[in-house]
Design a protein around this motif. Structure first.
Motif, PDB file in Angstrom:
ATOM      1  N   THR A 158       1.214  23.839 -16.960  1.00 51.85           N
ATOM      2  CA  THR A 158       1.488  24.170 -15.558  1.00 51.85           C
ATOM      3  C   THR A 158       2.963  24.441 -15.311  1.00 51.85           C
ATOM      4  OG1 THR A 158       1.757  21.839 -14.951  1.00 51.85           O
ATOM      5  CG2 THR A 158      -0.467  22.800 -14.719  1.00 51.85           C
ATOM      6  N   GLN A 159       3.784  24.209 -16.324  1.00 52.39           N
ATOM      7  CA  GLN A 159       5.237  24.380 -16.241  1.00 52.39           C
ATOM      8  C   GLN A 159       5.844  23.559 -15.101  1.00 52.39           C
ATOM      9  OE1 GLN A 159       6.061  28.610 -16.190  1.00 52.39           O
ATOM     10  NE2 GLN A 159       5.130  28.905 -18.183  1.00 52.39           N
ATOM     11  N   LYS A 160       5.251  22.381 -14.859  1.00 47.92           N
ATOM     12  CA  LYS A 160       5.776  21.478 -13.833  1.00 47.92           C
ATOM     13  C   LYS A 160       6.914  20.653 -14.412  1.00 47.92           C
ATOM     14  CE  LYS A 160       1.575  19.651 -12.715  1.00 47.92           C
ATOM     15  NZ  LYS A 160       0.658  18.730 -12.026  1.00 47.92           N
ATOM     16  N   GLU A 161       7.887  20.349 -13.575  1.00 46.18           N
ATOM     17  CA  GLU A 161       8.927  19.403 -13.947  1.00 46.18           C
ATOM     18  C   GLU A 161       8.356  18.006 -13.719  1.00 46.18           C
ATOM     19  OE1 GLU A 161      12.074  19.641 -15.261  1.00 46.18           O
ATOM     20  OE2 GLU A 161      11.495  21.727 -15.598  1.00 46.18           O
ATOM     21  N   PRO A 162       8.455  17.119 -14.701  1.00 41.56           N
ATOM     22  CA  PRO A 162       7.886  15.781 -14.526  1.00 41.56           C
ATOM     23  C   PRO A 162       8.600  14.990 -13.442  1.00 41.56           C
ATOM     24  CG  PRO A 162       8.999  15.974 -16.657  1.00 41.56           C
ATOM     25  CD  PRO A 162       9.068  17.313 -16.009  1.00 41.56           C
ATOM     26  N   ASN A 163       7.827  14.167 -12.758  1.00 40.63           N
ATOM     27  CA  ASN A 163       8.398  13.252 -11.757  1.00 40.63           C
ATOM     28  C   ASN A 163       8.858  11.961 -12.390  1.00 40.63           C
ATOM     29  OD1 ASN A 163       8.042  14.892  -9.556  1.00 40.63           O
ATOM     30  ND2 ASN A 163       6.152  13.937  -8.888  1.00 40.63           N
ATOM     31  N   ASN A 164       8.315  11.625 -13.537  1.00 42.37           N
ATOM     32  CA  ASN A 164       8.587  10.334 -14.159  1.00 42.37           C
ATOM     33  C   ASN A 164       9.309  10.555 -15.482  1.00 42.37           C
ATOM     34  OD1 ASN A 164       7.133   8.444 -12.200  1.00 42.37           O
ATOM     35  ND2 ASN A 164       5.629  10.039 -12.567  1.00 42.37           N
ATOM     36  N   ASP A 210       0.824  -1.213   0.000  1.00 48.71           N
ATOM     37  CA  ASP A 210       0.000   0.000   0.000  1.00 48.71           C
ATOM     38  C   ASP A 210       0.853   1.256   0.000  1.00 48.71           C
ATOM     39  OD1 ASP A 210      -2.266  -1.556  -0.043  1.00 48.71           O
ATOM     40  OD2 ASP A 210      -2.719  -1.302   2.098  1.00 48.71           O
ATOM     41  N   ASP A 211       1.957   1.258   0.754  1.00 47.67           N
ATOM     42  CA  ASP A 211       2.859   2.414   0.767  1.00 47.67           C
ATOM     43  C   ASP A 211       3.467   2.641  -0.614  1.00 47.67           C
ATOM     44  OD1 ASP A 211       2.379   2.840   3.457  1.00 47.67           O
ATOM     45  OD2 ASP A 211       4.270   1.933   4.141  1.00 47.67           O
ATOM     46  N   GLU A 212       3.859   1.561  -1.292  1.00 49.68           N
ATOM     47  CA  GLU A 212       4.432   1.676  -2.637  1.00 49.68           C
ATOM     48  C   GLU A 212       3.387   2.193  -3.627  1.00 49.68           C
ATOM     49  OE1 GLU A 212       7.206   1.691  -5.658  1.00 49.68           O
ATOM     50  OE2 GLU A 212       7.502   1.548  -3.504  1.00 49.68           O
ATOM     51  N   ILE A 213       2.173   1.678  -3.534  1.00 49.78           N
ATOM     52  CA  ILE A 213       1.091   2.131  -4.417  1.00 49.78           C
ATOM     53  C   ILE A 213       0.834   3.623  -4.218  1.00 49.78           C
ATOM     54  CG2 ILE A 213      -1.411   1.969  -4.821  1.00 49.78           C
ATOM     55  CD1 ILE A 213      -1.098  -1.075  -4.247  1.00 49.78           C
ATOM     56  N   LEU A 214       0.795   4.067  -2.973  1.00 48.93           N
ATOM     57  CA  LEU A 214       0.563   5.479  -2.686  1.00 48.93           C
ATOM     58  C   LEU A 214       1.693   6.347  -3.233  1.00 48.93           C
ATOM     59  CD1 LEU A 214      -1.281   7.562  -1.419  1.00 48.93           C
ATOM     60  CD2 LEU A 214      -0.099   7.159   0.760  1.00 48.93           C
ATOM     61  N   SER A 215       2.917   5.876  -3.113  1.00 51.42           N
ATOM     62  CA  SER A 215       4.062   6.619  -3.625  1.00 51.42           C
ATOM     63  C   SER A 215       3.997   6.764  -5.144  1.00 51.42           C
ATOM     64  CB  SER A 215       5.351   5.903  -3.222  1.00 51.42           C
ATOM     65  OG  SER A 215       6.472   6.520  -3.802  1.00 51.42           O
ATOM     66  N   VAL A 216       3.709   5.673  -5.847  1.00 55.14           N
ATOM     67  CA  VAL A 216       3.605   5.707  -7.307  1.00 55.14           C
ATOM     68  C   VAL A 216       2.433   6.595  -7.734  1.00 55.14           C
ATOM     69  CG1 VAL A 216       3.094   4.315  -9.360  1.00 55.14           C
ATOM     70  CG2 VAL A 216       4.757   3.505  -7.679  1.00 55.14           C
ATOM     71  N   THR A 217       1.301   6.451  -7.055  1.00 55.96           N
ATOM     72  CA  THR A 217       0.115   7.243  -7.384  1.00 55.96           C
ATOM     73  C   THR A 217       0.391   8.731  -7.238  1.00 55.96           C
ATOM     74  OG1 THR A 217      -1.372   5.472  -6.722  1.00 55.96           O
ATOM     75  CG2 THR A 217      -2.290   7.693  -6.738  1.00 55.96           C
ATOM     76  N   THR A 218       1.026   9.111  -6.160  1.00 49.64           N
ATOM     77  CA  THR A 218       1.337  10.519  -5.914  1.00 49.64           C
ATOM     78  C   THR A 218       2.291  11.062  -6.970  1.00 49.64           C
ATOM     79  OG1 THR A 218       1.024  10.175  -3.549  1.00 49.64           O
ATOM     80  CG2 THR A 218       2.217  12.139  -4.196  1.00 49.64           C
ATOM     81  N   SER A 219       3.292  10.283  -7.316  1.00 46.85           N
ATOM     82  CA  SER A 219       4.263  10.698  -8.325  1.00 46.85           C
ATOM     83  C   SER A 219       3.605  10.842  -9.694  1.00 46.85           C
ATOM     84  CB  SER A 219       5.398   9.680  -8.383  1.00 46.85           C
ATOM     85  OG  SER A 219       6.329  10.029  -9.360  1.00 46.85           O
TER      86      SER A 219
END
Length: 108
Positions: A78-84, A16-25
């Motif tokens: 949004t001029q965001k830097e991608p996380n992925n 669940d922690d890994e899923i939340l981390s990937v989802t947030t990213s």
């Protein structure tokens, strides 16, 4: 060896922690904080408007192009830097999906 209920719960928590981390990213790259489902809404609306049938291989590839366009639009607007994957990689992915759509079209 036997697994206890406590060990099972710990494994579930790790997953669940890994899923939340990937989802947030991923959310950072595909959506906005004020509407975390905007990518699903916009891509499905575009696919519906265009009459895309994801059961058809070439049309599924076109659907993936729309998904990449939605991601690129979000990041660029949004001029965001991608996380992925980088913005350049997303353009290359979109081009590749378009080529795959053409190959599927030619293969019918």
């Amino acid at each position: 060896r036997r697994m206890t209920g406590e060990q099972q719960v710990e494994i579930y928590k790790e997953i669940d922690d890994e899923i939340l981390s990937v989802t947030t990213s991923k959310r950072h790259d595909y959506a906005s904080e004020d509407d975390v489902l905007i990518n699903f809404k916009s891509v499905s609306a575009a696919a519906k408007h265009l009459g895309i049938d994801i059961g058809n291989p070439s049309q599924y590839s076109l659907f993936m192009v729309i998904l990449k366009i939605a991601r690129l639009t979000n990041l660029i607007n949004t001029q965001k830097e991608p996380n992925n994957e980088s913005i350049d990689d997303s353009f290359i992915d979109a081009i590749n999906y378009l080529k795959l759509a053409y190959c599927c079209y030619k293969d019918k």
